[in-house]
Design a protein around this motif. Structure first.
Motif, short mmCIF file in Angstrom:
data_model
loop_
_atom_site.label_atom_id
_atom_site.label_comp_id
_atom_site.label_asym_id
_atom_site.label_seq_id
_atom_site.Cartn_x
_atom_site.Cartn_y
_atom_site.Cartn_z
N GLN A 467 1.05 -1.62 0.18
CA GLN A 467 0.01 -0.03 0.00
C GLN A 467 0.81 1.35 -0.08
OE1 GLN A 467 -2.01 -0.04 3.59
NE2 GLN A 467 -1.12 -1.72 4.57
N PRO A 468 1.60 1.40 -1.05
CA PRO A 468 2.90 3.02 -1.01
C PRO A 468 1.56 4.42 -0.63
CG PRO A 468 2.22 1.60 -3.33
CD PRO A 468 1.08 0.58 -2.17
N ASP A 469 0.60 4.33 -1.42
CA ASP A 469 -0.29 5.04 -1.84
C ASP A 469 -0.81 6.01 -0.61
OD1 ASP A 469 0.42 5.87 -4.62
OD2 ASP A 469 -1.51 4.91 -4.64
N ALA A 470 -0.40 4.85 0.57
CA ALA A 470 -1.36 5.16 1.86
C ALA A 470 0.08 5.99 2.99
CB ALA A 470 -1.96 3.98 2.53
N PHE A 471 1.78 4.90 2.40
CA PHE A 471 2.47 4.93 3.85
C PHE A 471 2.74 6.08 3.02
CE2 PHE A 471 2.14 0.45 4.80
CZ PHE A 471 2.99 0.68 5.43
N ILE A 472 2.75 6.76 1.53
CA ILE A 472 3.09 8.35 1.42
C ILE A 472 2.31 9.88 1.92
CG2 ILE A 472 4.16 9.44 -0.54
CD1 ILE A 472 4.58 6.90 -2.00
N LYS A 473 1.21 8.61 1.85
CA LYS A 473 0.48 9.74 2.98
C LYS A 473 0.99 10.06 4.52
CE LYS A 473 -4.37 11.76 3.02
NZ LYS A 473 -5.65 10.82 2.56
N SER A 474 1.12 9.00 4.62
CA SER A 474 0.90 8.75 6.11
C SER A 474 2.78 9.70 6.90
CB SER A 474 0.78 7.67 6.72
OG SER A 474 -0.09 7.17 7.03
N ALA A 475 3.45 9.76 5.12
CA ALA A 475 4.50 10.09 5.72
C ALA A 475 4.53 11.34 5.78
CB ALA A 475 5.84 9.50 5.25
N MET A 476 3.95 12.37 4.41
CA MET A 476 3.34 13.62 4.36
C MET A 476 2.96 14.32 6.03
SD MET A 476 4.55 14.46 2.12
CE MET A 476 5.33 13.38 0.21
N GLU A 477 2.34 12.96 6.90
CA GLU A 477 1.30 13.78 7.58
C GLU A 477 2.59 13.62 9.34
OE1 GLU A 477 -1.51 15.23 9.92
OE2 GLU A 477 -1.18 15.19 7.89
N VAL A 478 3.56 12.90 8.64
CA VAL A 478 4.45 12.73 9.66
C VAL A 478 5.17 14.00 10.00
CG1 VAL A 478 5.99 11.50 10.67
CG2 VAL A 478 4.30 10.80 10.41
N MET A 479 5.78 14.68 8.16
CA MET A 479 6.31 15.19 8.20
C MET A 479 6.18 17.26 8.46
SD MET A 479 9.38 14.38 5.41
CE MET A 479 7.34 13.57 3.96
N ARG A 480 4.68 17.07 7.67
CA ARG A 480 3.84 18.34 8.57
C ARG A 480 4.12 18.13 9.99
NH1 ARG A 480 -0.81 19.76 10.16
NH2 ARG A 480 -1.71 17.94 10.05
N MET A 481 3.60 17.29 10.91
CA MET A 481 3.56 17.86 12.39
C MET A 481 5.13 17.73 12.53
SD MET A 481 0.50 17.67 12.77
CE MET A 481 0.58 18.04 14.88
N ARG A 482 6.16 17.33 12.62
CA ARG A 482 7.84 17.34 12.20
C ARG A 482 8.51 18.15 11.05
NH1 ARG A 482 10.48 12.68 14.30
NH2 ARG A 482 12.22 14.76 14.95
N PRO A 483 8.16 19.75 10.67
CA PRO A 483 9.12 20.26 10.01
C PRO A 483 10.32 20.22 9.88
CG PRO A 483 8.06 21.72 11.30
CD PRO A 483 7.51 20.82 11.95
#
Length: 624
Positions: A467-483
């Motif tokens: 499920q690459p799209d879901a992991f990439i989206k979750s990674a973007m959310e992690v980076m949004r909270m940890r700039p």
């Protein structure tokens, strides 16, 4: 930058300075951008209360003591800010020199010589202008102040562009053609001086940038390499301790968050060192190539000139022009190296920005646990599987089928160019933003949508491929909270509002201001005070005696309009008395006069010489 953000930045800078912390507007602006990225909203129509609350929260984040995540952001911004500032300074120096040369060029090519009143004087002045232009355009401005360098440069100019050819230059060709000829002339004059330096017959104050560049590049790479080796050793210790603690602690626990943030800070520090080493290596390779080309052109000119008294200019001028262009390129690389050195110096301030939680006890326990797990036949790294968070996509029972459905393909190693800076996306999502580098042997890579993603373990790669799209989206959310992870993973294109380079450039270009106010009373209190009032009776008595004493004094001088700002003193003295006495009888005495004469000086032989003494009593009072 809108007005609301500008006001927030100014207020954050003020609050931090009032608390004894001198923060740069760039950091304040970047923190404001990251808070907006995390959901906070400010705009031009925001109320004053919301702006104050937003700026207070920004200031609180900046003023947090001993915060590794904040130190990571500070380091990334400081490095980029130093890079932008020094690069801008170098570009400004080059641009100023080019602008001065262009101004001189316009004055020269648009001058009309034909029909001038005093043509000879005008041509002399233009020739000096051409000389100054060649010095400025070719970076030889020292020739304008050093007599020896001026004589050598003037001789080189005279050999290429003699004074008698000046009239023909101004009488033929449009201004564009003259401009091109002037640029070529400046480069040829520089090339002549470089060739003279190579044969030991000139080149005063004209240094070769290549040897100094290569020597400093080697020193800089050794220094940065030592720092990088120490940083990688520390990162290995963090990885061992985190792997040991992750077997019993969740990623969201405070101790794990602290270790994660500290490791991320050191990873960002190591990444900055690698970028500097890479830039230094590329610069050294470029300078070495330019130096080889320069040596080849000098050898070609030597072969053309040899012992000949004259050489066709069609052959030698292009070579000299190439010499000048290569020297200017080397000088440009030298200025770029200065920028690298200053950025490296700025990075020294972040070598130890916080108090580490690593202790010898933790390291010993992690080492013992790793050795025991390795003897028991645990995972390839000698550790058990870490505890994971429940965030992100759920685990897939059949990863292979999921990979086929998603179109992702698992590749076993051999890939160097990876997305997310080469960090494991699965670990970033499932382990609370922990940055685990992809492993070249134990790990794997996943090819998806024309991009390659690296992982520290094959199991992580299989779950991502399902499920690459879901992991990439979750990674973007992690980076949004940890700039701080955005710059580390190279995902600036996905977050354009917090891309460090544009933010730094914008904050350095925009003027910063802060609104301050002063308070004045609405109604001023009028005070009626008699400065001559005296309450002390004895003081009044002394004043009265003083005034009474003054009444007995005489005025000795006065000040008038004519004597304004001048001092006039007068004094009074008693003159001596003049007295005389009158008598009836006037008496006087006169002493007798005694005279001596010599007699017998004349006469016959029988007359003898003798001395006659006389006493004359003449003028006695009784004789009158």
């Amino acid at each position: 930058m809108d007005d609301g953000t500008r006001k927030v930045v100014a207020d954050v800078v003020r609050q931090c300075r009032e608390n004894g912390y001198d923060v740069s507007p760039t950091l304040a602006g970047f923190i404001a951008r990251t808070m907006q990225l995390q959901g906070a909203t400010i705009g031009e129509k925001a109320s004053q209360e919301s702006l104050e609350e937003f700026s207070n929260e920004c200031a609180r984040r900046i003023l947090r003591p001993d915060e590794p995540a904040l130190e990571t952001l500070k380091m990334q911004i400081a490095v980029e800010e130093a890079n932008v500032l020094h690069a801008r300074s170098a570009r400004k120096a080059t641009r100023d020199r080019e602008e001065r040369a262009e101004k001189m060029e316009r004055e020269i090519v648009h001058t009309v010589v034909e029909g001038a009143p005093d043509e000879v004087v005008l041509l002399d002045r233009l020739y000096r202008a051409v000389f100054r232009y060649a010095c400025v355009a070719a970076g030889m401005e020292i020739a304008l102040s050093d007599p020896e360098v001026e004589a050598e440069t003037f001789a080189a100019l005279e050999s290429v562009f003699p004074h008698h050819g000046l009239r023909r230059f101004f009488s033929t060709g449009p201004p564009e053609e003259k401009s091109a000829q002037l640029k070529e002339l400046a480069s040829i004059v520089l090339g002549i001086r470089i060739f003279n330096r190579s044969i030991g017959k000139g080149g005063l104050r004209l240094e070769d940038p290549a040897p100094g560049y290569l020597s400093q590049a080697n020193n800089l790479r050794e220094d940065l390499g030592g720092r990088l080796m120490s940083s990688e050793r520390l990162l290995g210790q963090y990885a061992a301790v985190i792997a040991f603690k992750a077997q019993s602690a969740r990623p969201g626990e405070p101790a794990m968050i602290r270790l994660r943030d500290e490791q991320t800070n050191r990873q960002a520090y190591a990444a900055a060192l690698r970028r500097l080493i890479d830039g230094c290596s590329k610069g050294a390779a470029a300078v070495a190539s330019l130096a080889d080309q320069l040596a080849g052109e000098i050898s070609a000119v030597q072969q053309l000139v040899g012992a000949k008294s004259s050489v066709p200019k069609e052959k030698v001028y292009p070579r000299l022009d190439a010499l000048g262009a290569l020297h200017l390129a080397l000088a440009e690389e030298r200025r770029a190296q200065v920028v690298l050195q200053r950025v490296a110096d700025r990075l020294v301030d972040f070598a130890k920005p916080f108090q580490t939680t690593l202790t010898n006890q933790l390291l010993h326990e992690a080492s013992v646990a790793a050795q025991a797990s390795a003897l028991d036949g645990a995972g390839g790294d000698g550790c058990l599987a870490p505890l994971l968070e429940d965030t992100g996509p759920a685990a897939v029972a059949d990863p292979a089928a999921g990979a086929v459905a998603s179109g992702a393909e698992v590749v076993d190693g051999g890939v160097t160019l990876l997305e997310f800076g080469g960090f494991d996306v699965f670990a970033m999502v499932k382990r609370g933003g922990l940055m685990v580098p992809a492993h070249s042997t134990r790990g794997a890579a996943v090819a998806y949508d024309g991009k390659m993603y690296g992982f520290a373990a094959k199991e992580n790669a299989a779950q991502f491929a399902a499920q690459p799209d879901a992991f990439i989206k979750s990674a973007m959310e992690v980076m949004r909270m940890r700039p701080e992870l955005i710059y580390l993973t190279g995902a600036e294109a996905n977050f354009p509002t917090v891309d460090i380079a544009p933010v730094v450039d914008m904050m350095l270009s925009a003027p910063q201001s802060c609104d301050f106010s002063t308070q004045t009373p609405t109604h001023f209190l009028e005070k009626h005070m008699d400065k001559d009032y005296e309450w002390n009776e004895w003081a009044l008595r002394r004043r009265a005696l003083h005034v009474a004493n003054l009444r007995q004094k005489a005025t000795h001088g006065a000040q008038t309009f004519l004597s304004h700002f001048r001092r006039e003193n007068t004094t009074q003295v008693w003159l001596p008395k003049q007295s005389a006495a009158q008598t009836a009888v006037a008496k006087g005495t006169v002493m007798p006069q005694k005279k001596r004469y010599i007699g017998g000086l004349r006469g016959g032989p029988e007359v003898k010489m003798n001395v006659v003494s006389l006493s004359l009593d003449i003028g006695q009072p009784h004789e009158f």
